[in-house]
Design a protein around this motif. Structure first.
Motif, PDB file in Angstrom:
ATOM      1  N   THR A  73       0.850  -1.178   0.000  1.00  0.00           N
ATOM      2  CA  THR A  73       0.000   0.000   0.000  1.00  0.00           C
ATOM      3  C   THR A  73       0.891   1.235   0.000  1.00  0.00           C
ATOM      4  O   THR A  73       2.107   1.144   0.168  1.00  0.00           O
ATOM      5  CB  THR A  73      -0.898   0.027   1.237  1.00  0.00           C
ATOM      6  N   ALA A  74       0.282   2.410  -0.168  1.00  0.00           N
ATOM      7  CA  ALA A  74       1.057   3.652  -0.151  1.00  0.00           C
ATOM      8  C   ALA A  74       1.774   3.819   1.184  1.00  0.00           C
ATOM      9  O   ALA A  74       2.954   4.173   1.244  1.00  0.00           O
ATOM     10  CB  ALA A  74       0.131   4.843  -0.412  1.00  0.00           C
ATOM     11  N   ASP A  75       1.065   3.560   2.286  1.00  0.00           N
ATOM     12  CA  ASP A  75       1.677   3.719   3.613  1.00  0.00           C
ATOM     13  C   ASP A  75       2.830   2.747   3.805  1.00  0.00           C
ATOM     14  O   ASP A  75       3.862   3.098   4.393  1.00  0.00           O
ATOM     15  CB  ASP A  75       0.628   3.487   4.709  1.00  0.00           C
ATOM     16  N   GLU A  76       2.676   1.509   3.315  1.00  0.00           N
ATOM     17  CA  GLU A  76       3.738   0.520   3.475  1.00  0.00           C
ATOM     18  C   GLU A  76       4.969   0.898   2.660  1.00  0.00           C
ATOM     19  O   GLU A  76       6.101   0.752   3.121  1.00  0.00           O
ATOM     20  CB  GLU A  76       3.224  -0.860   3.061  1.00  0.00           C
ATOM     21  N   ALA A  77       4.773   1.385   1.458  1.00  0.00           N
ATOM     22  CA  ALA A  77       5.897   1.811   0.623  1.00  0.00           C
ATOM     23  C   ALA A  77       6.643   2.970   1.274  1.00  0.00           C
ATOM     24  O   ALA A  77       7.883   3.004   1.305  1.00  0.00           O
ATOM     25  CB  ALA A  77       5.405   2.213  -0.768  1.00  0.00           C
ATOM     26  N   GLU A  78       5.887   3.941   1.815  1.00  0.00           N
ATOM     27  CA  GLU A  78       6.528   5.062   2.486  1.00  0.00           C
ATOM     28  C   GLU A  78       7.296   4.593   3.712  1.00  0.00           C
ATOM     29  O   GLU A  78       8.407   5.051   3.990  1.00  0.00           O
ATOM     30  CB  GLU A  78       5.466   6.090   2.894  1.00  0.00           C
ATOM     31  N   ALA A  79       6.735   3.661   4.465  1.00  0.00           N
ATOM     32  CA  ALA A  79       7.390   3.172   5.675  1.00  0.00           C
ATOM     33  C   ALA A  79       8.706   2.481   5.344  1.00  0.00           C
ATOM     34  O   ALA A  79       9.684   2.604   6.092  1.00  0.00           O
ATOM     35  CB  ALA A  79       6.473   2.212   6.420  1.00  0.00           C
ATOM     36  N   LEU A  80       8.766   1.756   4.229  1.00  0.00           N
ATOM     37  CA  LEU A  80      10.001   1.080   3.851  1.00  0.00           C
ATOM     38  C   LEU A  80      11.109   2.081   3.586  1.00  0.00           C
ATOM     39  O   LEU A  80      12.255   1.890   3.998  1.00  0.00           O
ATOM     40  CB  LEU A  80       9.770   0.207   2.615  1.00  0.00           C
ATOM     41  N   PHE A  81      10.802   3.167   2.897  1.00  0.00           N
ATOM     42  CA  PHE A  81      11.824   4.171   2.639  1.00  0.00           C
ATOM     43  C   PHE A  81      12.167   4.941   3.904  1.00  0.00           C
ATOM     44  O   PHE A  81      13.304   5.345   4.108  1.00  0.00           O
ATOM     45  CB  PHE A  81      11.359   5.138   1.538  1.00  0.00           C
ATOM     46  N   LEU A  82      11.193   5.138   4.765  1.00  0.00           N
ATOM     47  CA  LEU A  82      11.451   5.833   6.023  1.00  0.00           C
ATOM     48  C   LEU A  82      12.336   4.992   6.920  1.00  0.00           C
ATOM     49  O   LEU A  82      13.125   5.511   7.708  1.00  0.00           O
ATOM     50  CB  LEU A  82      10.126   6.132   6.736  1.00  0.00           C
ATOM     51  N   ALA A  83      12.238   3.665   6.810  1.00  0.00           N
ATOM     52  CA  ALA A  83      13.024   2.782   7.671  1.00  0.00           C
ATOM     53  C   ALA A  83      14.482   2.708   7.248  1.00  0.00           C
ATOM     54  O   ALA A  83      15.317   2.210   7.988  1.00  0.00           O
ATOM     55  CB  ALA A  83      12.420   1.372   7.658  1.00  0.00           C
ATOM     56  N   GLY A  84      14.816   3.182   6.051  1.00  0.00           N
ATOM     57  CA  GLY A  84      16.199   3.109   5.604  1.00  0.00           C
ATOM     58  C   GLY A  84      17.051   4.144   6.319  1.00  0.00           C
ATOM     59  O   GLY A  84      16.860   5.342   6.157  1.00  0.00           O
ATOM     60  N   LEU A  85      18.005   3.710   7.129  1.00  0.00           N
ATOM     61  CA  LEU A  85      18.908   4.608   7.836  1.00  0.00           C
ATOM     62  C   LEU A  85      20.275   4.550   7.154  1.00  0.00           C
ATOM     63  O   LEU A  85      21.065   3.643   7.414  1.00  0.00           O
ATOM     64  CB  LEU A  85      19.043   4.191   9.298  1.00  0.00           C
ATOM     65  N   PRO A  86      20.582   5.491   6.251  1.00  0.00           N
ATOM     66  CA  PRO A  86      21.826   5.395   5.488  1.00  0.00           C
ATOM     67  C   PRO A  86      23.071   5.440   6.351  1.00  0.00           C
ATOM     68  O   PRO A  86      24.054   4.771   6.056  1.00  0.00           O
ATOM     69  CB  PRO A  86      21.751   6.603   4.540  1.00  0.00           C
ATOM     70  N   GLY A  87      23.038   6.239   7.450  1.00  0.00           N
ATOM     71  CA  GLY A  87      24.208   6.318   8.313  1.00  0.00           C
ATOM     72  C   GLY A  87      24.552   4.985   8.956  1.00  0.00           C
ATOM     73  O   GLY A  87      25.653   4.445   8.772  1.00  0.00           O
ATOM     74  N   PRO A  88      23.643   4.404   9.748  1.00  0.00           N
ATOM     75  CA  PRO A  88      23.916   3.098  10.347  1.00  0.00           C
ATOM     76  C   PRO A  88      24.196   2.007   9.322  1.00  0.00           C
ATOM     77  O   PRO A  88      25.039   1.147   9.541  1.00  0.00           O
ATOM     78  CB  PRO A  88      22.630   2.808  11.132  1.00  0.00           C
ATOM     79  N   ALA A  89      23.499   2.028   8.180  1.00  0.00           N
ATOM     80  CA  ALA A  89      23.757   1.023   7.153  1.00  0.00           C
ATOM     81  C   ALA A  89      25.189   1.134   6.643  1.00  0.00           C
ATOM     82  O   ALA A  89      25.871   0.125   6.428  1.00  0.00           O
ATOM     83  CB  ALA A  89      22.764   1.178   6.003  1.00  0.00           C
ATOM     84  N   TYR A 174      25.503 -12.818  18.949  1.00  0.00           N
ATOM     85  CA  TYR A 174      24.161 -13.185  18.488  1.00  0.00           C
ATOM     86  C   TYR A 174      23.519 -12.085  17.646  1.00  0.00           C
ATOM     87  O   TYR A 174      22.761 -12.365  16.718  1.00  0.00           O
ATOM     88  CB  TYR A 174      23.253 -13.466  19.686  1.00  0.00           C
ATOM     89  N   GLY A 175      23.760 -10.825  18.007  1.00  0.00           N
ATOM     90  CA  GLY A 175      23.092  -9.739  17.295  1.00  0.00           C
ATOM     91  C   GLY A 175      23.634  -8.390  17.692  1.00  0.00           C
ATOM     92  O   GLY A 175      24.350  -8.260  18.691  1.00  0.00           O
ATOM     93  N   ILE A 176      23.298  -7.374  16.906  1.00  0.00           N
ATOM     94  CA  ILE A 176      23.789  -6.009  17.103  1.00  0.00           C
ATOM     95  C   ILE A 176      22.607  -5.078  17.318  1.00  0.00           C
ATOM     96  O   ILE A 176      21.570  -5.204  16.667  1.00  0.00           O
ATOM     97  CB  ILE A 176      24.620  -5.553  15.891  1.00  0.00           C
ATOM     98  N   VAL A 177      22.779  -4.117  18.229  1.00  0.00           N
ATOM     99  CA  VAL A 177      21.729  -3.134  18.540  1.00  0.00           C
ATOM    100  C   VAL A 177      22.326  -1.733  18.436  1.00  0.00           C
ATOM    101  O   VAL A 177      23.437  -1.493  18.924  1.00  0.00           O
ATOM    102  CB  VAL A 177      21.162  -3.357  19.957  1.00  0.00           C
ATOM    103  N   LEU A 178      21.603  -0.831  17.790  1.00  0.00           N
ATOM    104  CA  LEU A 178      21.965   0.585  17.764  1.00  0.00           C
ATOM    105  C   LEU A 178      21.024   1.325  18.695  1.00  0.00           C
ATOM    106  O   LEU A 178      19.819   1.345  18.480  1.00  0.00           O
ATOM    107  CB  LEU A 178      21.838   1.141  16.343  1.00  0.00           C
ATOM    108  N   LYS A 179      21.578   1.932  19.746  1.00  0.00           N
ATOM    109  CA  LYS A 179      20.774   2.635  20.750  1.00  0.00           C
ATOM    110  C   LYS A 179      21.309   4.051  20.903  1.00  0.00           C
ATOM    111  O   LYS A 179      22.418   4.255  21.390  1.00  0.00           O
ATOM    112  CB  LYS A 179      20.841   1.881  22.087  1.00  0.00           C
ATOM    113  N   ALA A 180      20.537   5.043  20.449  1.00  0.00           N
ATOM    114  CA  ALA A 180      20.885   6.451  20.603  1.00  0.00           C
ATOM    115  C   ALA A 180      22.301   6.740  20.103  1.00  0.00           C
ATOM    116  O   ALA A 180      23.070   7.447  20.745  1.00  0.00           O
ATOM    117  CB  ALA A 180      20.739   6.884  22.061  1.00  0.00           C
ATOM    118  N   GLY A 181      22.649   6.192  18.936  1.00  0.00           N
ATOM    119  CA  GLY A 181      23.950   6.458  18.342  1.00  0.00           C
ATOM    120  C   GLY A 181      25.071   5.583  18.847  1.00  0.00           C
ATOM    121  O   GLY A 181      26.207   5.726  18.407  1.00  0.00           O
ATOM    122  N   ARG A 182      24.779   4.666  19.759  1.00  0.00           N
ATOM    123  CA  ARG A 182      25.806   3.775  20.287  1.00  0.00           C
ATOM    124  C   ARG A 182      25.510   2.340  19.866  1.00  0.00           C
ATOM    125  O   ARG A 182      24.376   1.887  19.944  1.00  0.00           O
ATOM    126  CB  ARG A 182      25.864   3.874  21.816  1.00  0.00           C
TER     127      ARG A 182
END
Length: 323
Positions: A73-89, A174-182
Motif C-alpha cells: 500500500t502507499a503507507d507501506e511503501a513510504e514506511a520502507l523508505f522511512l526505515a532506511g537509515l543510510p548512516g547506520p547502514a 548473536y546480534g547487534i543493537v543501535l541505541k541512541a547512536g551507540r
C-alpha cells in the motif's frame, strides 16, 4: 480484510518455505480452522500450495513458484523508505546494498507510489544519535557485523568500567543493537545468559574459525527489551523527597528521565503556589545532586538529609564565588 490475509499467507510461504497451519495461524493472528479455509481458497484460485502430513509436514508452495504481487500500500511503501537509515547502514558496511535495494524497490513501484516514496526522502530525515554528543567511534563494527552474519566466534580485548579494566573474551555474537547512536553487540561469553558489550570499547578483535549456533529460543528484540528494563531498574539506588515548582516541573519534562517525571506528576500538589511534593528515584547522592541543581531554585530537597546538605553546601559555595 480477508484479501489482505490471503496475500499475507501467500507471501509467508513464499519467503519462509514450509510452515505448519499452527505457525501460519500465529503469524496471521487467526485460528487454525481459518488457515485451512484460506489455503483452500488460494488453491481454488490456482495458487500451487500443497500440504504434507506428519510431524515435519506443513504447507508449502510448489518449487519455483513466486508471485510478483507485493501488495504494497502507499503507507507501506513510504514506511520502507522511512526505515532506511543510510548512516547506520554505512557503518555496518551495507550502505551500497541499501542504496541498491531502494533503487530496485523504487523501480518496481507504480508511478504514484514512487512519487510518494520520493516525498519521504524530501521531507523526513532520521538522525539516530542523541543531542550534544557524537555517535560512537566503533572501528571494529564491520568485523562484529561480519561475525554476526556468518555465525562465527571472535576473540576480543575489551575495556570495561570496573577493574580489571582490560579483559579478553571469546564471544559468540548473536546480534547487534543501535541505541541512541551507540552500537552494542549481544554475545555469549561462557556465562549462562548472553551479555551486552559496547562495540566502541572493543580494543582489538580477531575472527576465529569457529562456527556457533545461537539458542533456538533466543530473540534479539525480546532480549534487548528485558535487558534495558533490568538496567533501568538497577540504576535506582534510593529515593529522595522533593518540593518542585510549576516552572521546575516544566523544566524537568525537558531534561528529566521518564521515571522521575512520572514520580513528580504522581506527587501531591500543595495548597498554595502550585508546588508539588513528590518521592523520586535517584541513582546516587552525587548523581542526584547534579541533576537537581540543574533545576536551580525551582526545587527543594526535603530528604534524605545528606542530599539536602550537599546541595546547601554547593549553593553556599556558588553564592560565595559569585557574591
Amino acid at each position: 480484510m480477508r484479501a489482505g490475509r490471503l496475500l499475507s499467507l501467500l507471501l509467508l510461504l513464499q519467503n519462509r518455505g514450509r510452515m505448519t497451519a499452527a505457525e501460519l495461524a500465529t503469524e496471521l493472528e487467526v485460528s487454525v480452522r481459518t488457515v485451512y479455509r484460506d489455503v483452500e481458497s488460494l488453491t481454488a484460485a490456482g495458487v500451487p500450495i500443497y500440504g504434507e502430513p506428519g510431524h515435519d509436514g506443513g504447507y508449502a508452495l510448489v518449487d519455483g513458484y513466486r508471485t510478483r504481487l507485493t501488495g504494497l500500500t502507499a503507507d507501506e511503501a513510504e514506511a520502507l523508505f522511512l526505515a532506511g537509515l543510510p548512516g547506520p547502514a554505512a557503518d555496518l558496511g551495507l550502505g551500497s546494498v541499501l542504496t541498491a535495494a531502494e533503487l530496485k524497490l523504487e523501480a518496481a513501484l507504480p508511478t504514484e507510489l514512487r512519487r510518494q516514496a520520493r516525498r519521504i526522502r524530501e521531507r523526513f530525515h532520521l538522525d539516530a544519535p542523541g543531542w550534544y554528543r557524537e555517535a560512537d567511534d566503533a572501528p571494529h563494527l564491520p568485523a562484529v557485523a561480519a561475525a554476526v552474519w556468518q555465525r562465527r566466534a571472535v576473540h576480543v580485548r575489551y575495556r570495561r568500567w570496573y577493574a580489571p579494566e582490560i579483559v579478553e573474551r571469546r564471544l559468540e555474537p548473536y546480534g547487534i543493537v543501535l541505541k541512541a547512536g551507540r552500537w552494542y553487540v549481544v554475545a555469549h561469553a561462557g556465562a549462562d545468559t548472553p551479555r551486552t558489550y559496547r562495540i566502541s570499547q572493543i580494543l582489538d578483535l580477531r575472527p576465529l574459525d569457529e562456527e556457533f549456533v545461537p539458542p533456538a529460543d533466543f530473540d534479539l528484540a525480546s532480549y534487548w527489551r528485558a535487558h534495558t528494563a533490568q538496567l533501568q531498574e538497577s540504576l535506582w539506588q534510593g529515593r529522595a523527597e522533593i518540593r518542585i515548582s510549576p516552572a521546575g516541573a516544566e523544566r524537568l519534562r525537558e531534561i528529566g528521565v521518564p521515571a522521575v517525571i512520572d514520580a513528580v506528576e504522581a506527587g501531591e500538589e500543595e495548597h498554595t503556589g502550585g508546588w508539588r511534593r513528590a518521592l523520586i528515584p535517584i541513582e546516587s547522592l552525587t548523581h542526584a545532586e547534579g541533576e537537581l541543581l540543574r533545576l536551580g531554585a525551582h526545587v527543594e530537597v526535603v530528604s534524605p538529609p545528606e542530599l539536602r546538605e550537599r546541595i546547601a553546601a554547593t549553593a553556599l559555595a556558588l553564592a560565595a564565588r559569585y557574591g
